[in-house]
Design an enzyme around this catalytic site. Structure first.
Site, mmCIF file in Angstrom:
data_model
loop_
_atom_site.group_PDB
_atom_site.id
_atom_site.type_symbol
_atom_site.label_atom_id
_atom_site.label_comp_id
_atom_site.label_asym_id
_atom_site.label_seq_id
_atom_site.Cartn_x
_atom_site.Cartn_y
_atom_site.Cartn_z
ATOM 1 N N ARG A 199 -75.678 -37.785 -60.514
ATOM 2 C CA ARG A 199 -75.214 -36.707 -61.473
ATOM 3 C C ARG A 199 -73.997 -37.426 -62.214
ATOM 4 N NH1 ARG A 199 -78.573 -33.478 -60.613
ATOM 5 N NH2 ARG A 199 -78.562 -31.774 -59.775
ATOM 6 N N GLU A 256 -72.964 -31.618 -69.295
ATOM 7 C CA GLU A 256 -74.443 -31.552 -69.877
ATOM 8 C C GLU A 256 -73.994 -30.076 -70.690
ATOM 9 O OE1 GLU A 256 -77.467 -32.129 -66.989
ATOM 10 O OE2 GLU A 256 -76.641 -34.061 -66.530
ATOM 11 N N HIS A 297 -81.359 -35.737 -68.993
ATOM 12 C CA HIS A 297 -81.805 -35.123 -67.628
ATOM 13 C C HIS A 297 -83.376 -34.798 -67.320
ATOM 14 C CE1 HIS A 297 -79.543 -32.832 -64.035
ATOM 15 N NE2 HIS A 297 -80.427 -33.397 -63.777
HETATM 16 P P1 NAP Z 1 -80.715 -37.164 -50.271
HETATM 17 O O1 NAP Z 1 -82.103 -37.423 -49.427
HETATM 18 O O2 NAP Z 1 -79.985 -36.165 -49.576
HETATM 19 O O3 NAP Z 1 -79.991 -38.403 -50.448
HETATM 20 C C1 NAP Z 1 -78.750 -38.595 -50.738
HETATM 21 C C2 NAP Z 1 -78.184 -39.581 -49.788
HETATM 22 O O4 NAP Z 1 -76.961 -39.906 -50.473
HETATM 23 C C3 NAP Z 1 -78.312 -39.388 -48.529
HETATM 24 O O5 NAP Z 1 -78.762 -40.576 -47.912
HETATM 25 C C4 NAP Z 1 -76.569 -39.433 -48.084
HETATM 26 O O6 NAP Z 1 -76.211 -39.942 -47.048
HETATM 27 C C5 NAP Z 1 -76.131 -40.133 -49.340
HETATM 28 N N1 NAP Z 1 -74.721 -39.976 -49.433
HETATM 29 C C6 NAP Z 1 -74.263 -38.736 -49.590
HETATM 30 N N2 NAP Z 1 -72.764 -38.869 -50.102
HETATM 31 C C7 NAP Z 1 -72.542 -40.191 -49.938
HETATM 32 C C8 NAP Z 1 -71.364 -40.976 -49.933
HETATM 33 N N3 NAP Z 1 -70.303 -40.791 -50.358
HETATM 34 N N4 NAP Z 1 -71.333 -42.496 -49.902
HETATM 35 C C9 NAP Z 1 -72.866 -43.014 -49.657
HETATM 36 N N5 NAP Z 1 -74.089 -42.296 -49.402
HETATM 37 C C10 NAP Z 1 -73.659 -40.860 -49.577
HETATM 38 O O7 NAP Z 1 -81.019 -36.524 -51.572
HETATM 39 P P2 NAP Z 1 -82.356 -36.697 -52.657
HETATM 40 O O8 NAP Z 1 -83.275 -35.815 -52.624
HETATM 41 O O9 NAP Z 1 -82.483 -38.298 -52.629
HETATM 42 O O10 NAP Z 1 -81.486 -36.606 -54.057
HETATM 43 C C11 NAP Z 1 -80.204 -37.363 -54.327
HETATM 44 C C12 NAP Z 1 -79.506 -36.534 -55.688
HETATM 45 O O11 NAP Z 1 -80.317 -37.013 -56.860
HETATM 46 C C13 NAP Z 1 -79.487 -35.105 -55.593
HETATM 47 O O12 NAP Z 1 -78.368 -34.740 -54.955
HETATM 48 C C14 NAP Z 1 -79.323 -34.713 -57.044
HETATM 49 O O13 NAP Z 1 -77.946 -34.682 -57.456
HETATM 50 C C15 NAP Z 1 -79.852 -36.104 -57.565
HETATM 51 N N6 NAP Z 1 -81.144 -35.785 -58.500
HETATM 52 C C16 NAP Z 1 -81.267 -35.713 -59.526
HETATM 53 C C17 NAP Z 1 -82.271 -35.739 -60.550
HETATM 54 C C18 NAP Z 1 -82.594 -35.680 -62.055
HETATM 55 O O14 NAP Z 1 -83.264 -35.080 -62.650
HETATM 56 N N7 NAP Z 1 -81.655 -36.772 -62.567
HETATM 57 C C19 NAP Z 1 -83.777 -35.232 -59.976
HETATM 58 C C20 NAP Z 1 -83.574 -34.860 -58.507
HETATM 59 C C21 NAP Z 1 -82.229 -35.273 -58.106
HETATM 60 P P3 NAP Z 1 -76.523 -39.659 -45.358
HETATM 61 O O15 NAP Z 1 -77.916 -39.651 -45.348
HETATM 62 O O16 NAP Z 1 -75.672 -40.317 -44.706
HETATM 63 O O17 NAP Z 1 -76.325 -37.795 -45.514
#
Ligand code: NAP
Length: 317
Positions: free
Chosen positions: A236, A265, A283
């Site tokens: 993000r 955005e 994005h």
């Molecule tokens: P996810 O599986 O929930 O992974 C997020 C990870 O971040 C989790 O392992 C979480 O840790 C960790 N985390 C959260 N807060 C943190 C902090 N303060 N310090 C260190 N680690 C932290 O989510 P995902 O499916 O991989 O998606 C991740 C993000 O990608 C989404 O939230 C979204 O914003 C972004 N995204 C962007 C696009 C795009 O189009 N560019 C597409 C999809 C997603 P824990 O395991 O300890 O909870």
């Protein structure tokens, strides 16, 4: 049950929704105003927004009918979860189905930044290319380089897998604790972000957006990055201080960056637009046909479960 879909969704999903519910679609694909979103809260049972909608406390306070916010997308930092919870509104998202697509895009950005693909294409299209030469647009190799993954969840791990198995990179990661997925990747856990930043040739961000991670990569974090390294962000926009990033790119402290997301955005921070050593994508993380349809079907599964009074497959609040 009345469902409001705020943007155009893939045709197959819109059709499937229409067969099951009374659905208002957005044929023009024009974003709804805050006032329109707020009014919808009193007119529909389900609001189905996406990342381009700001579902803040004012919107949520706009009416009492909506009982499910079924987000199209995995990230939900654009939804005020506390305000939703206070009104007894459930929130769902679409995890997992966009992991591969987003990890693919992180690799796209790593490769584009490392191999100066954007610069090269701009040069060619503007008629400036003078032909092959040994010193032309020299970039960086990936094999043997360290990829530092910030946030080792679904997309972070999938990005690390591609980088290691596809490109021979070594993986380190920063998370709130060691992760079991690290073992198969021989990935080094860094308990301190600064430690990860100092040893990584490429840093790729995969934490959720929102309060906890706002400006996680600020001027101090950028200064802690290895000279000549690269920053990649498909997470993000709010995770990065873009003024500080522009300074680090201008000074040459960072060799390059690859960005898919921005704080406000579709605005792109002005300071980045003139820089050659940053790749700027609009994005596109989940933007392939298969993924966008799967995201819609996942949102539909949550709406169906809600309609039947069952547990949501993907609750986030
Ligand atoms: P996810 O599986 O929930 O992974 C997020 C990870 O971040 C989790 O392992 C979480 O840790 C960790 N985390 C959260 N807060 C943190 C902090 N303060 N310090 C260190 N680690 C932290 O989510 P995902 O499916 O991989 O998606 C991740 C993000 O990608 C989404 O939230 C979204 O914003 C972004 N995204 C962007 C696009 C795009 O189009 N560019 C597409 C999809 C997603 P824990 O395991 O300890 O909870």
């Amino acid at each position: 049950m009345r469902v409001l879909v705020t943007r155009r969704w893939p045709e197959a999903v819109e059709r499937a929704l229409g067969e099951r519910f009374e659905v208002i679609l957005n044929d023009t694909d024009k974003p709804l105003s805050q006032a329109e979103l707020a009014a919808a809260m009193g007119e529909f049972d389900v609001l189905a927004p996406t990342v381009s909608d700001c579902i803040d406390a004012d919107v949520i306070g706009g009416g009492d009918r909506v009982k499910l916010i079924a987000n199209y997308g995995v990230g939900f930092d654009h939804i005020d979860l506390a305000a939703a919870k206070a009104k007894g509104i459930a929130v769902s998202n679409t995890p997992g189905v966009l992991t591969d697509a987003t990890a693919d895009l992180a690799l796209t950005l790593i490769l584009m930044a490392a191999r100066r693909a954007g610069e090269g294409e701009r040069e060619l299209r503007s008629g400036q290319w003078t032909g092959w030469r040994p010193t032309h647009l020299i970039g960086s190799a990936l094999r043997g380089k360290v990829l530092g993954v910030v946030g080792f969840g679904r997309i972070g791990v999938a990005t690390a897998e591609r980088a290691k198995h596809g490109f021979g990179m070594t993986i380190a990661y920063y998370a709130r604790g060691p992760k079991p997925e690290a073992e198969a990747l021989d990935a080094e856990f860094c308990a301190e972000l600064e430690d990860l930043l100092g040893k990584s040739d490429f840093v790729s961000l995969h934490v959720p957006g929102g309060g906890d991670t706002a400006n996680l990569i600020d001027a101090a974090a950028l200064a802690a990055m290895k000279p000549g390294s690269y920053l990649i962000n498909t997470a993000r926009g709010g995770v990065v201080d873009h003024d500080a990033l522009a300074d680090a790119l201008k000074s040459g402290h960072l060799a390059g960056a690859g960005l898919d997301v921005y704080p406000h955005e579709p605005q792109v921070p002005e300071a980045l637009l003139d820089l050659e050593n940053v790749v700027l994508l609009p994005h596109l993380g989940s933007a392939n046909a298969e993924t966008r349809e799967a995201m819609g079907m996942r949102a539909l599964a949550n709406i169906e479960a809600f309609a039947k009074g069952g547990d949501l497959p993907d609750p986030v609040a």
